[in-house]
Design an enzyme around this catalytic site. Structure first.
Site, short mmCIF file in Angstrom:
data_model
loop_
_atom_site.label_atom_id
_atom_site.label_comp_id
_atom_site.label_asym_id
_atom_site.label_seq_id
_atom_site.Cartn_x
_atom_site.Cartn_y
_atom_site.Cartn_z
N SER A 72 0.72 -1.20 0.05
CA SER A 72 -0.17 0.00 -0.05
C SER A 72 0.93 1.39 -0.10
CB SER A 72 -1.07 0.07 1.31
OG SER A 72 -0.14 0.18 2.49
N LYS A 125 0.74 5.28 6.88
CA LYS A 125 -0.02 5.62 5.68
C LYS A 125 0.44 7.16 5.49
CE LYS A 125 -2.64 2.22 5.09
NZ LYS A 125 -2.55 1.54 3.84
#
Length: 204
Positions: A72, A125
């Site tokens: 990701s 993230k």
């Protein structure tokens, strides 16, 4: 992206430390205090306790390391898979925690945080928006304001990222630190740069 912050190991180390502190306190109030003080094993234990307490303090307040796996955040981090062989391929990063004192974050930082839907999971993230910012959900016309005490996060590899587009804004209290450097493997040692939205979308 799921990462391992070694939380279980830190908790076990903390329990180990508390147990030996209890033994030490008990020992000081018995007639065997001289035997305890002269025992090499006990001296080693005291040094271990001191080292453990220092390690826990540093990890909790200043810096720690984290292992990042998955795709990701590719290409910022390597897209390795979970597993024994993946451990050797995964990026190990330095996580600084000074930013947690006053929640001093900037848009574009890579942060480590507990999942708002499953606190057993930890993610890395990109910080996209801070409290009060307006956010438009990708591939949607919906626009809304990030509430106070929350932030919006997304993975650099949007097509393979489970992030705020799925679970919404993240409470700032779940943030565990900011990723500053990749420290392993040797060929990938580097500083983790802050990236704006336009830089994330530009060709690599």
């Amino acid at each position: 992206m799921l990462i391992d912050l070694l939380a279980t190991r830190a908790f076990n180390l903390f329990c180990f430390t508390l147990n030996f502190v209890r033994i030490y306190i008990t020992c000081t109030y018995t007639e065997e205090i001289e035997m305890c003080a002269g025992n090499k094993l006990w001296l080693f234990t005291k040094k271990s306790i001191t080292g453990a307490l220092i390690g826990i303090t540093v990890s909790d307040r200043y810096a720690s390391i984290a292992t990042i796996r998955g795709s990701s955040m590719h290409p910022t981090f390597s897209a390795s898979e979970v597993g024994l062989s993946g451990l050797l391929k995964a990026d190990i990063v330095l996580v600084e925690k000074f930013c947690l004192e006053k929640y001093e974050f900037s848009r574009g930082d890579v942060i480590i945080f507990k999942s708002p839907t499953n606190h057993r999971q930890t993610f890395a993230k990109r910080l996209i928006a801070l409290p009060g910012d307006w956010v438009q959900i990708p591939e949607s016309s919906d626009v809304f304001t990030i509430p106070e005490g929350h932030c919006w996060v997304e993975g650099d590899n949007a097509a393979h990222s489970f992030d705020s587009r799925s679970f919404g804004s993240v409470p700032l209290g779940l943030i565990q630190g900011r990723v500053t450097h990749v420290i392993w493997p040797p060929q990938r040692i580097s500083k983790v740069e802050r990236k704006t939205a336009s830089e994330r979308c530009s060709p690599q």
